[in-house]
Scaffold this motif. Structure first.
Motif, PDB file in Angstrom:
ATOM      1  N   TRP A  64      -7.888  -1.505  12.985  1.00 20.85           N
ATOM      2  CA  TRP A  64      -6.627  -0.954  12.451  1.00 20.85           C
ATOM      3  C   TRP A  64      -6.926  -0.027  11.257  1.00 20.85           C
ATOM      4  O   TRP A  64      -6.339   1.051  11.135  1.00 20.85           O
ATOM      5  N   LEU A  87      -7.588  -6.135  12.050  1.00 22.29           N
ATOM      6  CA  LEU A  87      -7.871  -5.475  10.770  1.00 22.29           C
ATOM      7  C   LEU A  87      -8.885  -4.327  10.792  1.00 22.29           C
ATOM      8  O   LEU A  87      -8.551  -3.201  10.425  1.00 22.29           O
ATOM      9  N   ARG A 135     -11.127  -2.021  -3.019  1.00 21.53           N
ATOM     10  CA  ARG A 135     -10.273  -2.271  -1.839  1.00 21.53           C
ATOM     11  C   ARG A 135     -10.553  -3.634  -1.211  1.00 21.53           C
ATOM     12  O   ARG A 135      -9.672  -4.449  -1.061  1.00 21.53           O
ATOM     13  N   ASP A 190       2.748  -6.386   1.995  1.00 23.49           N
ATOM     14  CA  ASP A 190       1.550  -5.724   2.528  1.00 23.49           C
ATOM     15  C   ASP A 190       1.894  -4.590   3.495  1.00 23.49           C
ATOM     16  O   ASP A 190       1.155  -4.342   4.463  1.00 23.49           O
ATOM     17  N   GLN A 247       0.621   3.925   2.944  1.00 23.53           N
ATOM     18  CA  GLN A 247       0.734   3.425   4.327  1.00 23.53           C
ATOM     19  C   GLN A 247       2.159   3.447   4.873  1.00 23.53           C
ATOM     20  O   GLN A 247       2.475   2.737   5.822  1.00 23.53           O
ATOM     21  N   GLU A 270      -9.112 -12.280   5.162  1.00 22.21           N
ATOM     22  CA  GLU A 270      -7.911 -11.997   5.951  1.00 22.21           C
ATOM     23  C   GLU A 270      -8.185 -12.234   7.432  1.00 22.21           C
ATOM     24  O   GLU A 270      -7.314 -12.704   8.160  1.00 22.21           O
ATOM     25  N   HIS A 293       0.849  -1.203   0.000  1.00 21.49           N
ATOM     26  CA  HIS A 293       0.000   0.000   0.000  1.00 21.49           C
ATOM     27  C   HIS A 293       0.880   1.246   0.000  1.00 21.49           C
ATOM     28  O   HIS A 293       1.541   1.540   1.007  1.00 21.49           O
TER      29      HIS A 293
HETATM   30  N1  GUN Z   1      -8.243  -4.938   3.795  1.00 18.97           N
HETATM   31  C1  GUN Z   1      -8.764  -3.824   3.268  1.00 18.97           C
HETATM   32  N2  GUN Z   1      -7.886  -2.823   3.248  1.00 18.97           N
HETATM   33  C2  GUN Z   1      -6.753  -3.309   3.782  1.00 18.97           C
HETATM   34  C3  GUN Z   1      -5.465  -2.744   4.027  1.00 18.97           C
HETATM   35  O1  GUN Z   1      -5.183  -1.574   3.760  1.00 18.97           O
HETATM   36  N3  GUN Z   1      -4.558  -3.575   4.602  1.00 18.97           N
HETATM   37  C4  GUN Z   1      -4.832  -4.879   4.900  1.00 18.97           C
HETATM   38  N4  GUN Z   1      -3.889  -5.634   5.452  1.00 18.97           N
HETATM   39  N5  GUN Z   1      -6.031  -5.421   4.688  1.00 18.97           N
HETATM   40  C5  GUN Z   1      -6.975  -4.645   4.134  1.00 18.97           C
END
Ligand code: GUN
Ligand code: ZN
Length: 450
Positions: A100, A97, A208, A326, A86, A239, A83
């Motif tokens: 965060w 997540l 996204r 990531d 970031q 995730e 990203h």
């Molecule tokens: N899922 C949606 N946006 C993000 C992101 O910016 N980072 C991560 N790790 N997972 C996400």
């Protein structure tokens, strides 16, 4: 390939290593390793890779030779999920997540409405990638078109092959970070027209994740993917458990998370799905059928506490795999640090990651995941000469351990276990040195307190 390719021929000399196939499945040695090797570069491309003596003997007088012995020269690393906005989110404390994103990420990403902030951060981002030996990345920019402009302008200036796109997000995010189904579609289209295949730049359509896109936005993303079949699609999938539960609520008709992307026509061979941790056999079968790529992000999965990627089950299901940093969920720009953590994630599941497999993954393997194996990721003639030069003795601990290393595999395992940016002695993009140099001492300088 590039106007800047019109440079005189040049040679890089050192220990040369590149992969020709996946070591896990290849019936024969899957790599070339040449102790005293040379890469002959013409117009930024590899013309010849082989033993140094015949290449040096046949050179026209005055050909420049950059001598990196005793270092290892490999194809530049490829990071298929990172990203761009970031760089000041990395190392944010104590959240999983969804929290965060709200607490740190969505705050920081708002700053990318300012083109000057975008330009400053793009310079930093590219410096950092190249210092780490990463020459190609697949990046999410912010929702703002200006972040994509700054990203590609910087990449164009550095002549790097990059794939990136504006994130599409029209719900479950602060108002300042929301586009609409229509504006997201139109802006993506304009960016594709301007940047896709301009020099070495390529566009990725970037919803996204299912949580931040409405059904009409996912439909628009699917339309973009149909209208631009040579663009990649990048997103996130499965995730985190709370994320998956939220997707179930938002798309009550779907069989599972993967079904949401399948429904909108977002799965295909150019689709890169970050994480893919909590997957059913059905979901893996859908990805395998679509030839889509699951992108394993080990430092992020550990840091945000998301879970353990099951490499064996993913491979056995026939799903293509990439490995990525990531950043800024991930904690390092270094693909070496990334493979150190990948090894540990697999160890926790009784799986392993031999060093040859790891170095294949971050070079040729990731090139194949992007469908770019004919362009980058190896030193076969005609490939771009994007390369990294690695010093396996860059720290005291590594130099000490190198004294007992006997084989290439042992050296590579040391590099992936203890290595980081300090081991990158030089980086080349299209045959031009963009970081470090021959005789470059990657070791930390002794400061007054060392
Ligand atoms: N899922 C949606 N946006 C993000 C992101 O910016 N980072 C991560 N790790 N997972 C996400
Ligand atoms: Zn991500």
């Amino acid at each position: 390939m590039s106007a800047r390719g019109a440079q005189p021929p040049k040679v890089l000399r050192g220990r040369i290593l590149w992969f020709t196939a996946d070591p896990r499945t290849a019936p024969e040695p899957a790599h070339h390793y040449i102790e005293d090797g040379a890469l002959l570069i013409e117009h930024g491309l590899v013309r010849q890779a082989g033993e140094a003596w015949p290449i040096l003997a046949s050179l026209p007088q005055g050909t420049q030779v950059e001598d990196h012995r005793p270092h290892l020269i490999m194809p530049g690393f490829i990071d298929p999920h990172i990203h761009f906005p970031q760089t000041q989110v990395i190392a944010s404390f104590g959240a999983q997540l969804l929290d965060w994103l709200q607490k740190y990420t969505f705050i920081e990403e708002q700053k990318f409405s300012d083109p000057a902030h975008c330009a400053r951060n793009a310079r930093f981002f590219f410096d950092e990638l190249l210092r780490n030996g990463t020459t190609t990345a697949v990046a999410f920019c912010s929702v703002h078109a200006q972040s994509v402009e700054a990203f590609f302008a910087e990449s164009q200036r550095r002549n790097t092959l990059m794939i990136a796109g504006k994130v599409l997000m029209d719900r479950n995010a602060p108002e300042a970070l929301r586009d609409t189904a229509e504006s997201g579609y139109e802006e993506s289209k304009a960016l594709i027209t301007k940047w896709h295949k301009r020099g070495r730049q390529r566009y990725a359509i970037a919803p996204r994740f299912a949580v931040t896109s409405s059904e009409s936005q996912l439909e628009a993303a699917g339309a973009l993917a149909r209208e631009h079949t040579d663009c990649h699609v990048e997103t996130h999938l499965s995730e985190n458990e709370a994320e998956i539960a939220l997707v179930r609520e938002l798309f009550p008709w779907s069989r599972d998370y993967t079904d949401v992307y399948a429904h909108y026509g977002l799965l295909g061979p150019k689709t890169l799905l970050g994480h893919c941790i909590h997957m059913s056999a059905r979901e893996r079968a859908v990805l395998a059928d679509a030839r889509s790529v699951a992108v394993f992000c080990p430092t992020s999965n550990l840091f945000i506490g998301s879970g353990l990627f099951d490499w064996r089950a993913t491979t056995e299901a026939g799903v293509r795999i990439g490995v990525a940093t990531d950043v800024g969920g991930g904690t390092s720009y270094s693909m070496l640090r990334t493979m150190a953590e990948a090894y540990k994630v697999l160890q926790l599941q009784g799986q392993n990651l031999p060093a040859l497999q790891a170095f294949h993954a971050i070079t040729r393997g990731n090139a194949e995941a992007l469908g770019l194996q004919d362009v980058i990721g190896s030193f076969e003639p005609g490939r771009a000469c994007d390369a990294v030069v690695l010093d396996s003795s860059a720290t005291m601990a590594m130099r000490h351990r190198m004294a007992t290393v006997r084989t290439l595999e042992e050296e590579l395992f040391l590099l992936m276990t203890l290595g980081a940016d300090r081991n990158v002695a030089a980086t080349y993009v299209m045959g031009e040195r963009v970081h470090g140099g021959p005789g470059h001492d990657a070791r930390p300088k002794a400061g007054p307190r060392d």
